[in-house]
Scaffold this motif. Structure first.
Motif, PDB file in Angstrom:
ATOM      1  N   ILE A 124       2.505 -10.124  -1.329  1.00  0.00           N
ATOM      2  CA  ILE A 124       2.354  -8.678  -1.489  1.00  0.00           C
ATOM      3  C   ILE A 124       0.862  -8.353  -1.411  1.00  0.00           C
ATOM      4  O   ILE A 124       0.074  -8.766  -2.262  1.00  0.00           O
ATOM      5  CB  ILE A 124       2.940  -8.204  -2.829  1.00  0.00           C
ATOM      6  CG1 ILE A 124       4.366  -8.757  -3.009  1.00  0.00           C
ATOM      7  CG2 ILE A 124       2.945  -6.679  -2.906  1.00  0.00           C
ATOM      8  CD1 ILE A 124       4.902  -8.603  -4.418  1.00  0.00           C
ATOM      9  N   ILE A 125       0.487  -7.609  -0.379  1.00  0.00           N
ATOM     10  CA  ILE A 125      -0.932  -7.385  -0.069  1.00  0.00           C
ATOM     11  C   ILE A 125      -1.287  -5.908  -0.238  1.00  0.00           C
ATOM     12  O   ILE A 125      -0.649  -5.029   0.351  1.00  0.00           O
ATOM     13  CB  ILE A 125      -1.241  -7.803   1.377  1.00  0.00           C
ATOM     14  CG1 ILE A 125      -0.792  -9.247   1.622  1.00  0.00           C
ATOM     15  CG2 ILE A 125      -2.718  -7.622   1.698  1.00  0.00           C
ATOM     16  CD1 ILE A 125      -0.713  -9.624   3.090  1.00  0.00           C
ATOM     17  N   GLU A 126      -2.291  -5.655  -1.029  1.00  0.00           N
ATOM     18  CA  GLU A 126      -2.808  -4.293  -1.169  1.00  0.00           C
ATOM     19  C   GLU A 126      -3.319  -3.827   0.197  1.00  0.00           C
ATOM     20  O   GLU A 126      -4.256  -4.400   0.747  1.00  0.00           O
ATOM     21  CB  GLU A 126      -3.934  -4.293  -2.199  1.00  0.00           C
ATOM     22  CG  GLU A 126      -4.531  -2.933  -2.484  1.00  0.00           C
ATOM     23  CD  GLU A 126      -5.682  -3.018  -3.466  1.00  0.00           C
ATOM     24  OE1 GLU A 126      -6.082  -1.960  -3.987  1.00  0.00           O
ATOM     25  OE2 GLU A 126      -6.176  -4.143  -3.725  1.00  0.00           O
ATOM     26  N   ASN A 127      -2.692  -2.790   0.723  1.00  0.00           N
ATOM     27  CA  ASN A 127      -2.959  -2.379   2.108  1.00  0.00           C
ATOM     28  C   ASN A 127      -3.841  -1.128   2.140  1.00  0.00           C
ATOM     29  O   ASN A 127      -3.408  -0.036   2.519  1.00  0.00           O
ATOM     30  CB  ASN A 127      -1.639  -2.131   2.837  1.00  0.00           C
ATOM     31  CG  ASN A 127      -1.803  -2.056   4.334  1.00  0.00           C
ATOM     32  OD1 ASN A 127      -2.846  -2.378   4.881  1.00  0.00           O
ATOM     33  ND2 ASN A 127      -0.759  -1.607   5.014  1.00  0.00           N
ATOM     34  N   LYS A 128      -5.101  -1.292   1.787  1.00  0.00           N
ATOM     35  CA  LYS A 128      -6.019  -0.155   1.666  1.00  0.00           C
ATOM     36  C   LYS A 128      -6.257   0.552   2.985  1.00  0.00           C
ATOM     37  O   LYS A 128      -6.443   1.773   3.015  1.00  0.00           O
ATOM     38  CB  LYS A 128      -7.367  -0.636   1.104  1.00  0.00           C
ATOM     39  CG  LYS A 128      -7.306  -1.196  -0.305  1.00  0.00           C
ATOM     40  CD  LYS A 128      -8.686  -1.664  -0.740  1.00  0.00           C
ATOM     41  CE  LYS A 128      -8.666  -2.204  -2.152  1.00  0.00           C
ATOM     42  NZ  LYS A 128     -10.013  -2.681  -2.590  1.00  0.00           N
ATOM     43  N   GLU A 129      -6.267  -0.201   4.076  1.00  0.00           N
ATOM     44  CA  GLU A 129      -6.605   0.372   5.384  1.00  0.00           C
ATOM     45  C   GLU A 129      -5.359   0.707   6.211  1.00  0.00           C
ATOM     46  O   GLU A 129      -5.468   0.978   7.410  1.00  0.00           O
ATOM     47  CB  GLU A 129      -7.495  -0.606   6.157  1.00  0.00           C
ATOM     48  CG  GLU A 129      -8.747  -1.052   5.413  1.00  0.00           C
ATOM     49  CD  GLU A 129      -9.673   0.110   5.105  1.00  0.00           C
ATOM     50  OE1 GLU A 129      -9.698   1.072   5.910  1.00  0.00           O
ATOM     51  OE2 GLU A 129     -10.368   0.057   4.070  1.00  0.00           O
ATOM     52  N   ASN A 130      -4.198   0.670   5.595  1.00  0.00           N
ATOM     53  CA  ASN A 130      -2.932   0.953   6.295  1.00  0.00           C
ATOM     54  C   ASN A 130      -2.767   0.069   7.534  1.00  0.00           C
ATOM     55  O   ASN A 130      -2.360   0.528   8.605  1.00  0.00           O
ATOM     56  CB  ASN A 130      -2.850   2.432   6.690  1.00  0.00           C
ATOM     57  CG  ASN A 130      -2.772   3.342   5.473  1.00  0.00           C
ATOM     58  OD1 ASN A 130      -2.065   3.049   4.513  1.00  0.00           O
ATOM     59  ND2 ASN A 130      -3.521   4.431   5.505  1.00  0.00           N
ATOM     60  N   TYR A 131      -3.063  -1.181   7.383  1.00  0.00           N
ATOM     61  CA  TYR A 131      -2.906  -2.155   8.475  1.00  0.00           C
ATOM     62  C   TYR A 131      -1.438  -2.252   8.859  1.00  0.00           C
ATOM     63  O   TYR A 131      -0.555  -2.318   7.991  1.00  0.00           O
ATOM     64  CB  TYR A 131      -3.422  -3.511   8.002  1.00  0.00           C
ATOM     65  CG  TYR A 131      -3.376  -4.599   9.048  1.00  0.00           C
ATOM     66  CD1 TYR A 131      -4.470  -4.861   9.862  1.00  0.00           C
ATOM     67  CD2 TYR A 131      -2.230  -5.383   9.213  1.00  0.00           C
ATOM     68  CE1 TYR A 131      -4.447  -5.874  10.821  1.00  0.00           C
ATOM     69  CE2 TYR A 131      -2.191  -6.393  10.163  1.00  0.00           C
ATOM     70  CZ  TYR A 131      -3.295  -6.638  10.961  1.00  0.00           C
ATOM     71  OH  TYR A 131      -3.261  -7.637  11.909  1.00  0.00           O
ATOM     72  N   SER A 132      -1.151  -2.298  10.168  1.00  0.00           N
ATOM     73  CA  SER A 132       0.251  -2.324  10.595  1.00  0.00           C
ATOM     74  C   SER A 132       0.481  -3.104  11.888  1.00  0.00           C
ATOM     75  O   SER A 132       1.505  -2.924  12.545  1.00  0.00           O
ATOM     76  CB  SER A 132       0.775  -0.894  10.771  1.00  0.00           C
ATOM     77  OG  SER A 132       0.028  -0.206  11.766  1.00  0.00           O
ATOM     78  N   ASN A 133      -0.461  -3.974  12.252  1.00  0.00           N
ATOM     79  CA  ASN A 133      -0.307  -4.753  13.473  1.00  0.00           C
ATOM     80  C   ASN A 133       0.389  -6.080  13.144  1.00  0.00           C
ATOM     81  O   ASN A 133      -0.248  -7.106  12.921  1.00  0.00           O
ATOM     82  CB  ASN A 133      -1.669  -5.010  14.129  1.00  0.00           C
ATOM     83  CG  ASN A 133      -1.541  -5.540  15.543  1.00  0.00           C
ATOM     84  OD1 ASN A 133      -0.587  -6.243  15.867  1.00  0.00           O
ATOM     85  ND2 ASN A 133      -2.497  -5.201  16.390  1.00  0.00           N
ATOM     86  N   GLU A 134       1.722  -6.045  13.096  1.00  0.00           N
ATOM     87  CA  GLU A 134       2.482  -7.224  12.682  1.00  0.00           C
ATOM     88  C   GLU A 134       2.294  -8.399  13.633  1.00  0.00           C
ATOM     89  O   GLU A 134       2.253  -9.559  13.200  1.00  0.00           O
ATOM     90  CB  GLU A 134       3.973  -6.897  12.554  1.00  0.00           C
ATOM     91  CG  GLU A 134       4.318  -5.895  11.481  1.00  0.00           C
ATOM     92  CD  GLU A 134       4.363  -4.468  12.003  1.00  0.00           C
ATOM     93  OE1 GLU A 134       4.140  -4.288  13.232  1.00  0.00           O
ATOM     94  OE2 GLU A 134       4.627  -3.544  11.199  1.00  0.00           O
TER      95      GLU A 134
END
Length: 249
Positions: free
Chosen positions: A9-19
């Protein structure tokens, strides 16, 4: 219900979405997106599958023990596993919580990474425990109700004052209260329904027999042997207890 899962579970501060790039950075060069599904369906993935979803400001990886095994039960210190080093490069300032549990052997393990450093690691099963680093808030809350007897930590059974729980028997308490640190909900309770029913996860089918991760596959096979060993030990303990009851009846 028997819980079997492993989550990163990763805190996604930058809204990363490149799976795709994420999976490649984790060492998986050969994969295909198979379908979209619910958290309920991907909580314990089928062989060689990984689920990726987003919830409450976090990126969640359901890895089916392919990765978490390396950072939890195979680790002997607070050093980062190779895949964790890759995650830290992508999420250098994020908090990363990893949890894993296997109900058949009462195993639970978890770790906490903050700002690129692993601060805490603990793994517990029957007759086995290893831990490194200092306990954090969610752990302290659980441990404050424990007491020590004959060198073991025990917890009173609230429904039977003459009974108690050992640390491995509190698998769900530790696993899901630690996960709540990031998710904001406890997935084995009623408030976890939103994650189970309303959050979409992408399912990726992996070909883990690629050149780049042959060694990682060998580690996974070694770990499968480790789980068989735990199961055999657990079976021996159960049989011994039955025999003792019969002999001294």
């Amino acid at each position: 219900m028997g819980w079997n899962t492993s989550l990163i579970i990763i805190e996604n501060k930058e809204n990363y979405s490149n799976e795709n790039d994420l999976l490649k950075s984790l060492g998986f060069d050969n994969f295909q997106q198979k379908e979209n599904t619910t958290f309920d369906e991907i909580l314990n993935p089928k062989d060689n599958q990984i689920g990726i979803g987003y919830y409450n400001g976090n990126l969640i990886i359901c890895d089916g023990y392919l990765l978490t095994t390396k950072s939890l039960e195979e680790s002997e210190n607070l050093n980062l596993a190779n895949y964790e080093k890759s995650l830290v490069k992508i999420f250098p300032k994020s908090e990363i919580v990893t949890v894993s549990c296997v109900s058949s052997v009462n195993f639970h393990g978890y770790s906490l990474i903050q700002n690129g450093e692993k601060k805490r690691l603990k793994c517990v099963a029957e007759e086995m425990k290893q831990e490194f680093g200092n306990r954090f808030e969610e752990e302290i809350e659980i441990y404050k109700n424990s007491y020590e007897e004959d060198g073991k930590l025990l917890w009173k059974d609230e429904n039977d004052e003459d009974d108690f729980f050992t640390e491995d028997q509190l698998m769900e308490d530790f696993t899901f209260k630690i996960a709540k640190r990031r998710l904001g909900i406890q997935i084995d309770m009623e408030d976890g329904e939103d994650l189970f029913e309303n959050t979409e996860f992408k399912v990726f089918q992996l070909n883990i027999r690629t050149k780049n991760i042959t060694k990682e596959t060998e580690k996974t096979e070694t770990n499968n042997f480790k789980w068989k060993k735990y199961l055999i030990i657990g079976g021996i303990i159960i049989v011994a207890r039955i025999l003792m009851k019969v002999i001294f009846k």
